[in-house]
Structure formats: structure tokens, C-alpha cells
Design an enzyme around this catalytic site. Structure first.
Site, PDB file in Angstrom:
ATOM      1  CD  GLU A  77      17.034 -42.576  56.225  1.00  0.00           C
ATOM      2  OE1 GLU A  77      18.129 -42.804  56.677  1.00  0.00           O
ATOM      3  OE2 GLU A  77      16.383 -41.396  56.119  1.00  0.00           O
ATOM      4  CB  CYS A 111       8.205 -41.811  52.194  1.00  0.00           C
ATOM      5  SG  CYS A 111       9.371 -40.740  51.427  1.00  0.00           S
ATOM      6  CD  GLU A 164       4.607 -39.663  53.687  1.00  0.00           C
ATOM      7  OE1 GLU A 164       5.784 -40.442  54.187  1.00  0.00           O
ATOM      8  OE2 GLU A 164       4.585 -38.475  53.592  1.00  0.00           O
ATOM      9  CB  CYS A 175       4.627 -39.611  49.841  1.00  0.00           C
ATOM     10  SG  CYS A 175       5.729 -40.664  50.327  1.00  0.00           S
TER      11      CYS A 175
HETATM   12  N1  THU Z   1      10.549 -38.862  54.399  1.00  0.00           N
HETATM   13  C1  THU Z   1       9.322 -39.602  54.585  1.00  0.00           C
HETATM   14  O1  THU Z   1       9.186 -40.711  55.308  1.00  0.00           O
HETATM   15  N2  THU Z   1       8.402 -39.132  54.168  1.00  0.00           N
HETATM   16  C2  THU Z   1       8.042 -37.850  53.317  1.00  0.00           C
HETATM   17  O2  THU Z   1       7.004 -37.371  53.109  1.00  0.00           O
HETATM   18  C3  THU Z   1       9.387 -37.011  53.549  1.00  0.00           C
HETATM   19  C4  THU Z   1      10.685 -37.656  53.781  1.00  0.00           C
HETATM   20  C5  THU Z   1      11.660 -39.559  54.770  1.00  0.00           C
HETATM   21  C6  THU Z   1      12.624 -39.910  53.824  1.00  0.00           C
HETATM   22  C7  THU Z   1      14.068 -39.959  54.558  1.00  0.00           C
HETATM   23  O3  THU Z   1      14.267 -41.224  55.280  1.00  0.00           O
HETATM   24  C8  THU Z   1      13.708 -38.776  55.486  1.00  0.00           C
HETATM   25  O4  THU Z   1      12.481 -38.686  55.550  1.00  0.00           O
HETATM   26  C9  THU Z   1      14.675 -37.756  55.092  1.00  0.00           C
HETATM   27  O5  THU Z   1      14.271 -37.228  54.001  1.00  0.00           O
END
Ligand code: THU
Length: 134
Positions: free
Chosen positions: A50, A59, A61, A93
Site C-alpha cells: 500500500e 495487490c 496477485e 487482478c
Molecule cells: N487486495 C489484494 O491484494 N488483492 C485483491 O485481489 C484484493 C485487494 C489488497 C489491496 C489493499 O491493500 C487491501 O487488499 C484492501 O483492499
């Protein structure tokens, strides 16, 4: 010499859970880990990263996919995803992974109950992905 490395489903899930531990998610406090298995039997992992400019967040993935592609791997045979409460990959993703493996098998593990595994695949989660006209 040709070598096939056999990684079982549980090993891939364990890799996703370990990657989740490295999540940088101070804003959402929602940690996600991903592990991508390649056709050569290698595993590339990723976590969500983040940023204080929230929209820049990446994300788990896509972190895993970019790491694999940067290492020269583009053929993926499975994805394991670890997150609290289970849940499926976000739309961005799905499209990103479908670029390389539109039928990718996906194992989703609830990080709070690691025995709880949901199996699905990218073609089920993303019918009608965007493709450029030929
Ligand atoms: N997030 C992921 O890493 N992968 C996903 O497929 C959905 C969301 C993360 C993004 C963010 O840092 C946190 O989850 C909350 O949305």
C-alpha cells in the site's frame, strides 16, 4: 536436462500464507499473499503493497505476476491466494492474470482458518475478459 518440480497444492498455499506475512498494509490493515506456480514448477510470491497515496496500492496477485514476468516466466499453472476470511481476486487482478493464463486454477485460503480452501478458476471468475480486437 529436463526436470519437473512437483509442487503440491498445500505447498503453494503455504507459500501464499508466508507471502501474506510480508504484506505492507498499514492503511487497510488487510494483508494479502499470493503464490503463482509456473509451468516449470517454480513459485513466485507477492503481497499487497500500500501507499499513503491510496490509489497507488498494488495487490498481492499483481506483485506476484510482475515478479514472475520480470524473471522471464509467463506460463502459470496455479495461483494460491491467502487472505482473511477468504475472498476472490479483485477485478483488476483477474484481468491482469488473464493476460497470461485465462483458465488459471485458483486456490483461496482463509488466513484465519488455513484448513478452509476454496477452489475456483480464472475463467469462472472472469468470463468475457477484455481483449483487443484482432
Ligand atoms: N487486495 C489484494 O491484494 N488483492 C485483491 O485481489 C484484493 C485487494 C489488497 C489491496 C489493499 O491493500 C487491501 O487488499 C484492501 O483492499
Amino acid at each position: 536436462m529436463n526436470m519437473t518440480i512437483v509442487i503440491d497444492r498445500n505447498a503453494l498455499i503455504a507459500a501464499a500464507l508466508a507471502a501474506r506475512e510480508r504484506s505492507y498494509s498499514p492503511y487497510s490493515k488487510f494483508a494479502v499473499g499470493a503464490a503463482l506456480l509456473t509451468s516449470k514448477g517454480e513459485v513466485f510470491t507477492g503481497c499487497n503493497v500500500e501507499n499513503c497515496s491510496y490509489g497507488l496500492t498494488i495487490c498481492a496477485e499483481r506483485t506476484a505476476a510482475c515478479t514472475a514476468v520480470a524473471a522471464g516466466r509467463r506460463e502459470f499453472t496455479a495461483l494460491a491466494l491467502a487472505l482473511s476470511g477468504g475472498g476472490t481476486p479483485c477485478g483488476a487482478c483477474r484481468q491482469f492474470l488473464a493476460e497470461f493464463s485465462p483458465n488459471l486454477p485458483i486456490y483461496i485460503v482463509d488466513a484465519d482458518a488455513p484448513g478452509k480452501i476454496m477452489e475456483t478458476s480464472l475463467d469462472v471468475l472472469l468470463p468475457g475478459r477484455f481483449e483487443l480486437p484482432t
